[in-house]
Design an enzyme around this catalytic site. Structure first.
Site, PDB file in Angstrom:
ATOM      1  N   ALA A  49       0.827  -1.212   0.000  1.00 35.53           N
ATOM      2  CA  ALA A  49       0.000   0.000   0.000  1.00 35.53           C
ATOM      3  C   ALA A  49       0.857   1.257   0.000  1.00 35.53           C
ATOM      4  CB  ALA A  49      -0.939  -0.005   1.213  1.00 35.53           C
ATOM      5  N   GLU A  50       1.856   1.320   0.864  1.00 28.44           N
ATOM      6  CA  GLU A  50       2.681   2.529   0.937  1.00 28.44           C
ATOM      7  C   GLU A  50       3.488   2.722  -0.341  1.00 28.44           C
ATOM      8  OE1 GLU A  50       5.385   5.268   3.817  1.00 28.44           O
ATOM      9  OE2 GLU A  50       4.351   3.522   4.641  1.00 28.44           O
ATOM     10  N   THR A  51       3.949   1.640  -0.917  1.00 28.93           N
ATOM     11  CA  THR A  51       4.683   1.738  -2.176  1.00 28.93           C
ATOM     12  C   THR A  51       3.803   2.355  -3.263  1.00 28.93           C
ATOM     13  OG1 THR A  51       6.083  -0.161  -1.646  1.00 28.93           O
ATOM     14  CG2 THR A  51       5.864   0.407  -3.974  1.00 28.93           C
TER      15      THR A  51
ATOM     16  N   SER B 251       2.781   6.022  -2.527  1.00 29.52           N
ATOM     17  CA  SER B 251       3.939   6.913  -2.661  1.00 29.52           C
ATOM     18  C   SER B 251       4.274   7.179  -4.123  1.00 29.52           C
ATOM     19  CB  SER B 251       5.156   6.309  -1.961  1.00 29.52           C
ATOM     20  OG  SER B 251       4.959   6.261  -0.571  1.00 29.52           O
TER      21      SER B 251
END
Length: 153
Positions: free
Chosen positions: A74-76, A79
């Site tokens: 999710a963060e990848t 971002s």
């Protein structure tokens, strides 16, 4: 750094970043952590980022997909969307990540799709939906990134 050979960027993004002198695929890849977890960014634009990750190798002791692995995916993806929104000369720094895990997955591939909730001058927020191979929601996440000038970093 990270798997990026299969990433598809819209032509306007390629044009926007053409004079940056940066390897766009490498810059917006999953990086070293994503590489260890076999994260692949498949499609990337400010409006939609899609990536995949195998369950195998990313499980917790009970044999289920680790919640932290879903968070990394999710963060990848969020971002990457925020960086593309910010454009060349800006960087995105995650300041808040929230993940709700809905169901366990024991095998196969999970897919994350990040779409913008807010794209402003100084912050960008993305919703990321992670699904299994049957298109059942595994995780709902929200990431907010601070957008900064690259020189400040």
């Amino acid at each position: 750094m990270g798997e990026h050979s299969k990433t598809t960027f819209p032509q306007e993004i390629l044009d926007q970043w053409a004079d940056s002198g940066l390897d766009l695929g490498a810059l917006f890849s999953a990086g070293h952590l994503g590489e260890r977890m076999s994260v692949t960014v498949v499609e990337a634009s400010p409006e939609r980022v899609v990536g995949t990750m195998p369950v195998e190798g990313n499980t917790q002791p009970y044999g289920l997909l680790h919640g932290g692995a879903s968070a990394v995916l999710a963060e990848t993806l969020g971002s990457v969307g925020a960086m593309l929104h910010g454009g060349p000369g800006r960087i995105a720094v995650g300041v808040d990540l929230n993940c709700t895990h809905h169901r366990g997955v024991r095998s196969g591939l999970v897919t994350g799709v990040a779409t913008p909730v807010h794209r402003g001058r100084t912050t960008a927020t993305y919703e990321i939906v992670v699904t299994d191979e049957q298109d059942k929601r595994v995780c709902s996440a929200r990431l907010t990134c601070l957008l900064r000038d690259a020189q400040e970093a």
